[in-house]
Design an enzyme around this catalytic site. Structure first.
Site, short mmCIF file in Angstrom:
data_model
loop_
_atom_site.label_atom_id
_atom_site.label_comp_id
_atom_site.label_asym_id
_atom_site.label_seq_id
_atom_site.Cartn_x
_atom_site.Cartn_y
_atom_site.Cartn_z
N CYS A 185 67.80 11.03 48.15
CA CYS A 185 66.56 10.56 48.78
C CYS A 185 66.87 9.30 49.59
CB CYS A 185 65.49 10.36 47.71
SG CYS A 185 63.83 10.10 48.38
N ASP A 241 61.20 20.59 52.19
CA ASP A 241 61.05 19.14 51.97
C ASP A 241 60.19 18.56 53.09
OD1 ASP A 241 61.29 16.42 51.68
OD2 ASP A 241 63.47 16.40 51.55
N HIS A 286 61.84 18.84 48.13
CA HIS A 286 62.38 17.50 47.93
C HIS A 286 62.59 17.28 46.44
CE1 HIS A 286 63.17 13.40 49.26
NE2 HIS A 286 62.48 12.97 48.22
#
Length: 248
Positions: free
Chosen positions: A125, A183, A214
């Site tokens: 991330c 995502d 995600h």
């Protein structure tokens, strides 16, 4: 492989940065890996990821990415309040401070008796973006970046106007970019922007897109995809085995 764990507080221009260390107990010097976390810092899934790589023969360092704003040792919860807090920290921290932190961890790995001095990095991330930027350091031979946020938008850090795409030519090591097609944080046109820039600059990279959401790597929560997570971890190991030296 049995591993050992501890932490050190590294000096940075913006204050002490707690950094968690994981390494094999067996004597030897192992390739070093900087693991950059999500916005929540050293959660259970991040610690388990660090142990996974240490157990495969790497000396792993996990810095607290928001040490300027959070108490040392703080872990943000995987809930909306934790996400809001982490996202506030993310855009309050100046880009040079992120880069200073990366250099501090790389230097520490190179001086750590468990580390051979060969350095790779992995991030998840925001950590994927930080691993991408860490690869701009010439010592970093390889970087695995999982669904790296904000690169395509140039929106990391204070002012939300980062220069990561501009600095792609500085990346000398091999990159592995991993994305989930479902995502919402990095949509198709955003992924295309990053791919085009890496191609334009003739960087050495591999590119993996999965039908995944995600945070599919995180082994907590409903978005976890264990099959893709396992495949991805083996891709990272292949990258590191190929680019980083073995124990000495």
């Amino acid at each position: 492989m049995i591993i050992q764990e501890d932490y050190v507080d590294l000096d940075t221009p913006t204050g002490p940065m707690r950094t968690y260390r994981y390494a094999p107990v067996a004597p030897g010097r192992y390739p070093g890996v900087v693991l950059f976390s999500e916005i929540f810092q050293l959660t259970g899934p991040i610690a388990r990821t660090a142990r996974f790589y240490a157990g495969h023969g790497y000396a792993v360092a996990v810095p607290e990415i928001f040490h300027e704003f959070e108490p040392l040792g703080e872990v943000l919860p995987y809930d909306q309040a934790g996400a809001d807090r982490g996202n506030r920290d993310k855009v309050a921290k100046p880009i040079p401070a992120y880069d200073d932190d990366a250099r501090a961890v790389v230097r520490h790995l190179q001086s750590w008796s468990a580390c051979s001095g060969s350095i790779g990095t992995i991030g998840i991330c925001i950590g994927g973006h930080l691993a991408f930027r860490a690869a701009m350091n010439p010592e970093v031979r390889a970087a695995a970046c999982f669904y790296a946020t904000d690169i395509h938008k140039r929106s990391l850090g204070a002012g939300m106007n980062d220069n990561s795409l501009d600095r792609v030519p500085e990346i000398a090591g091999e990159l592995m970019m991993v994305w989930g097609r479902q995502d919402p944080h990095v949509p198709g046109d955003g992924r295309a922007t990053v791919y085009a820039r890496l191609t334009e600059c003739q960087r050495n990279f591999t590119w993996h897109e999965f039908n995944a959401a995600h945070a599919f790597l995180r082994d907590e929560g409903h978005r976890y995809d264990p099959e893709l997570a396992l495949l991805s971890q083996h891709l990272v190991l292949a990258l590191f085995h190929r680019t980083l030296s073995g124990p000495t």
